[in-house]
Write an enzyme that holds these catalytic residues in place. Structure first.
Site, PDB file in Angstrom:
ATOM      1  CB  ALA A  87      12.683  -1.411 -27.739  1.00 56.38           C
ATOM      2  CE  LYS A  88       8.054   4.074 -31.660  1.00 57.97           C
ATOM      3  NZ  LYS A  88       6.937   3.890 -30.700  1.00 57.97           N
ATOM      4  NE  ARG A  89      15.392  -2.272 -24.894  1.00 61.24           N
ATOM      5  CZ  ARG A  89      13.683  -3.264 -24.768  1.00 61.24           C
ATOM      6  NH1 ARG A  89      13.057  -2.952 -24.731  1.00 61.24           N
ATOM      7  NH2 ARG A  89      14.502  -4.297 -25.625  1.00 61.24           N
ATOM      8  CG  ASP A  90      17.124  -0.913 -28.931  1.00 62.41           C
ATOM      9  OD1 ASP A  90      17.292  -1.791 -28.614  1.00 62.41           O
ATOM     10  OD2 ASP A  90      16.212  -1.501 -29.890  1.00 62.41           O
TER      11      ASP A  90
END
Ligand code: GLU
Length: 307
Positions: free
Chosen positions: A240-243
């Protein structure tokens, strides 16, 4: 001739996982000398934007992936979806559903509720009496339109997974705000666009029997399916983008070019050696569908996308 496609939802930048799926879909289609289409699944009018669409097309082009014909947008094809619903409704294959999301969850978790797996719809409104319907209407509840499925489960062949068997429930065809639902649009569009090969992330594998059944009821040809493993982030969760740095601009800011990303993706697919410069046409020469790894590729962007 094979016709494959990539069908992103234009709700943000593509990340490395999306790009890997796009590359695979392109390789499957082009390695058979087939056409490759791009379709924007922009039914969600709040999240989707033409700016995201432009960015996503730029991301595909940066990797060197090409596509045929104009990019199709689902938001411009409501008439087609509507016709399909009319066709099903005229044959008694739809019904109005007044359930809220919460009611469906509660019905599924009630001690004596119908224990349907996969969040499947328990069928509450399938045989609603005239009085109940009138009550819902009087309460001003807007109805969704659901399919009256004719089977409970269906096995479908899959090039990557062998066979997928999953529940076929009464899927939503039109949401209660009038928006066509994903399962309807994807089936109608793939057939209308002549798509006969669907390569996509395996998170959608369990939806495939529903889509196959819908295609059957609409008298549309089923495509062939290949569900490819997702890219996982740290901890085995879906990337995910938060990674961290997972999109091309984020990686570019760290000095990682689109060409570098193509190398990493190719390496993850066993189509390139570490650090080897590759082009999509070189990958086409090396590509063999049966050699696509059947296990997820795990990436930890925080550790730096190792190129
Ligand atoms: N639009 C879906 C997504 O972005 C893909 C649908 C499909 O490939 O059938 O996840």
């Amino acid at each position: 001739m094979t016709t494959g496609r990539f069908a992103p939802s234009p709700t943000g930048r593509l990340h490395v996982g999306n790009l890997r799926t796009a590359l695979l879909a392109w390789l499957f289609a082009r390695s058979e000398g087939g056409q490759f289409l791009v379709r924007m699944e922009d039914l969600d009018r709040v999240q989707s934007s033409t700016a995201h669409e432009t960015d996503q097309l730029a991301d595909l082009a940066a990797l060197g992936l090409d596509w045929d014909g104009p990019v199709v947008r689902q938001s411009e094809r409501f008439d087609l979806y509507h016709q399909a619903v009319v066709d099903l409704s005229e044959r008694g294959l739809t019904y109005l559903c007044y359930c809220t999301r919460r009611e469906i969850q509660e019905a599924a978790s009630a001690p004596h509720g119908d224990p349907r797996p996969d969040g499947a719809y328990p069928g509450t409104c399938r045989d609603l009496g005239r009085r109940d319907r009138a009550d819902h209407e009087a309460a001003g509840r807007p109805p969704a339109i659901r399919l009256r499925a004719q089977v409970a489960e269906l096995p479908v062949p899959d090039l990557m997974l062998g066979e997928v068997t999953a529940v076929v429930d009464d899927v939503v065809l039109v949401r209660n705000d009038g928006t066509p639902a994903y399962n309807l649009a994807v089936v109608v569009d793939d057939a209308a666009q002549g798509v006969d090969q669907v390569v996509r992330g395996d998170d959608l594998a369990s939806s495939t029997p529903r889509q196959a059944h819908l295609a059957d009821l609409l008298g549309l040809p089923r495509p062939e399916w290949a569900h490819v493993p997702l890219v996982l982030g740290p901890g085995g969760r879906r990337l995910a983008k938060r990674d961290g740095a997972v999109t091309l601009p984020e990686l570019a800011a760290l000095g990682v070019t689109a060409t570098d990303v193509l190398t990493v993706l190719a390496q993850s697919l066993k189509l390139a050696l570490p650090g080897e410069a590759v082009t999509p046409s070189l990958l086409l020469e090396r590509f063999e569908p049966s050699l696509v790894p059947g296990v997820p590729w795990v990436l930890d962007p925080a550790a730096g996308v190792t190129l």
